[in-house]
Design a protein around this motif. Structure first.
Motif, PDB file in Angstrom:
ATOM      1  N   VAL A 104       0.843  -1.189   0.000  1.00 21.52           N
ATOM      2  CA  VAL A 104       0.000   0.000   0.000  1.00 21.52           C
ATOM      3  C   VAL A 104       0.884   1.246   0.000  1.00 21.52           C
ATOM      4  O   VAL A 104       1.849   1.338   0.773  1.00 21.52           O
ATOM      5  CB  VAL A 104      -0.933   0.013   1.233  1.00 21.52           C
ATOM      6  N   GLU A 105       0.559   2.210  -0.856  1.00 26.17           N
ATOM      7  CA  GLU A 105       1.271   3.487  -0.871  1.00 26.17           C
ATOM      8  C   GLU A 105       0.755   4.346   0.286  1.00 26.17           C
ATOM      9  O   GLU A 105      -0.452   4.491   0.461  1.00 26.17           O
ATOM     10  CB  GLU A 105       1.033   4.201  -2.193  1.00 26.17           C
ATOM     11  N   ILE A 106       1.673   4.922   1.061  1.00 27.50           N
ATOM     12  CA  ILE A 106       1.283   5.720   2.223  1.00 27.50           C
ATOM     13  C   ILE A 106       1.879   7.114   2.103  1.00 27.50           C
ATOM     14  O   ILE A 106       3.095   7.273   2.043  1.00 27.50           O
ATOM     15  CB  ILE A 106       1.753   5.057   3.537  1.00 27.50           C
ATOM     16  N   LEU A 107       1.003   8.120   2.076  1.00 28.20           N
ATOM     17  CA  LEU A 107       1.422   9.520   2.017  1.00 28.20           C
ATOM     18  C   LEU A 107       0.872  10.232   3.248  1.00 28.20           C
ATOM     19  O   LEU A 107      -0.343  10.197   3.497  1.00 28.20           O
ATOM     20  CB  LEU A 107       0.915  10.192   0.745  1.00 28.20           C
ATOM     21  N   ILE A 108       1.762  10.865   4.006  1.00 29.08           N
ATOM     22  CA  ILE A 108       1.376  11.479   5.276  1.00 29.08           C
ATOM     23  C   ILE A 108       1.740  12.955   5.279  1.00 29.08           C
ATOM     24  O   ILE A 108       2.883  13.318   4.989  1.00 29.08           O
ATOM     25  CB  ILE A 108       2.070  10.783   6.464  1.00 29.08           C
ATOM     26  N   VAL A 109       0.757  13.795   5.605  1.00 30.41           N
ATOM     27  CA  VAL A 109       1.018  15.198   5.915  1.00 30.41           C
ATOM     28  C   VAL A 109       1.155  15.265   7.426  1.00 30.41           C
ATOM     29  O   VAL A 109       0.195  15.010   8.158  1.00 30.41           O
ATOM     30  CB  VAL A 109      -0.126  16.110   5.429  1.00 30.41           C
ATOM     31  N   SER A 110       2.352  15.573   7.888  1.00 31.06           N
ATOM     32  CA  SER A 110       2.611  15.536   9.331  1.00 31.06           C
ATOM     33  C   SER A 110       2.662  16.947   9.912  1.00 31.06           C
ATOM     34  O   SER A 110       3.148  17.879   9.279  1.00 31.06           O
ATOM     35  CB  SER A 110       3.932  14.813   9.617  1.00 31.06           C
ATOM     36  N   TYR A 111       2.168  17.055  11.119  1.00 30.89           N
ATOM     37  CA  TYR A 111       2.273  18.289  11.907  1.00 30.89           C
ATOM     38  C   TYR A 111       3.342  18.025  12.955  1.00 30.89           C
ATOM     39  O   TYR A 111       3.086  17.399  13.983  1.00 30.89           O
ATOM     40  CB  TYR A 111       0.923  18.655  12.530  1.00 30.89           C
ATOM     41  N   GLY A 112       4.547  18.465  12.648  1.00 30.76           N
ATOM     42  CA  GLY A 112       5.709  18.138  13.456  1.00 30.76           C
ATOM     43  C   GLY A 112       6.688  17.346  12.613  1.00 30.76           C
ATOM     44  O   GLY A 112       6.372  16.891  11.505  1.00 30.76           O
TER      45      GLY A 112
END
Length: 280
Positions: free
Chosen positions: A158-166
């Motif tokens: 599975v492709e995982i794209l994360i917009v992280s705060y920190g």
């Protein structure tokens, strides 16, 4: 009682011609296609088509000489092959039907979730269902709670794209740190999670209010599409800033803060954060 071998093989998904061909080869092999036609009663116009199907399924083997000779898979190996294929088919059917039922049951519903742990548990279950892509917006302090499920999804391809705060680092995901993480955290005084799985299912809500945290889970297309686009929009902004930061910040300030200040409050000056109860 006489055993009807043709009917037994038909119960194993052989056609009548395939059953006659296989039995002829059990009686005598190897044989050419012409000889099999004579011994089995299968018409010559059909025998090579029948043999091709049996060879393709691995139930008959063929030599590479001229003319080609055919021999049957031994009965015990045939039965084991059929068992393995049947078990695989049942497993695939079970998974597919469960997934179909899961989607059909929840496609039109919007479910409310209350409490930090229930929200994260629902998030984990959604991640477990992922087969193609996961889009996620999350704070560092929350991602560790679901990292095991995320890593397992990555191992499934599975492709995982994360917009992280920190400042988040995960070696199994593509992580995009939100440029205004500090400003947003200070502005809202709270945290949220937004998850989109396979552009089909979303979990979105506030997770920083403990037992009063609130989120929604749905497969309703009317919400899945715009919520998914919100995450994709943030990915666009990240890429645009990476290429043109100097130009954009000259117009809108560091991390586009002038734009945030312009739109973070409504006409009355009453902020979104206050309306959500994140700040007083």
């Amino acid at each position: 009682m006489k055993v009807d071998m043709i009917e037994i093989l038909k119960d194993l998904n052989f056609t009548e011609y395939e059953a006659k061909t296989y039995l002829a080869l059990l009686e005598k092999s190897p044989l050419s296609g012409y000889a099999i036609s004579l011994h089995s009663g299968v018409p010559r116009s059909k025998i090579y088509e029948v043999l091709g199907g049996l060879v393709e399924r691995g139930e008959v083997m063929v030599s590479h000489e001229n003319p080609a000779l055919y021999t049957p898979l031994p009965p015990n190996e045939l039965i084991n092959l059929k068992k393995c294929k049947a078990e695989t088919s049942f497993e695939v059917a079970e998974d597919a039907l469960e997934q179909y039922s899961y989607v059909a049951l929840n496609r039109e519903n919007i479910w409310n979730i209350t409490g930090y742990e229930p929200i994260l548990n629902r998030t984990k279950e959604a991640i477990k269902q992922a087969t193609g892509r996961i889009l996620l917006e999350i704070w560092n302090e929350d991602v560790e709670k679901i990292s095991e499920e995320l890593e397992a999804a990555a191992k499934r391809g599975v492709e995982i794209l994360i917009v992280s705060y920190g400042n988040l680092v995960l070696d199994f995901a593509q992580v995009y740190q939100h440029d205004a993480s500090e400003e947003i955290t200070n502005e809202y005084g709270g945290r949220w999670i937004v998850l989109s799985v396979d552009d089909r299912e979303v979990v979105a809500g506030i997770v920083s209010l403990g037992e009063d945290s609130r989120a929604a889970w749905t497969m309703h297309p009317g919400l899945v599409m715009p919520i998914t686009e919100v995450i994709i929009h943030d990915l666009y902004i990240y890429e645009i800033l990476k290429k043109h930061r100097d130009t954009l910040e000259s117009s809108f300030g560091p991390n586009l803060i002038k734009l945030r200040n312009r739109f973070k409050s409504g006409p009355s000056g009453y902020s979104v954060a206050a309306k959500l109860g994140l700040i007083k």
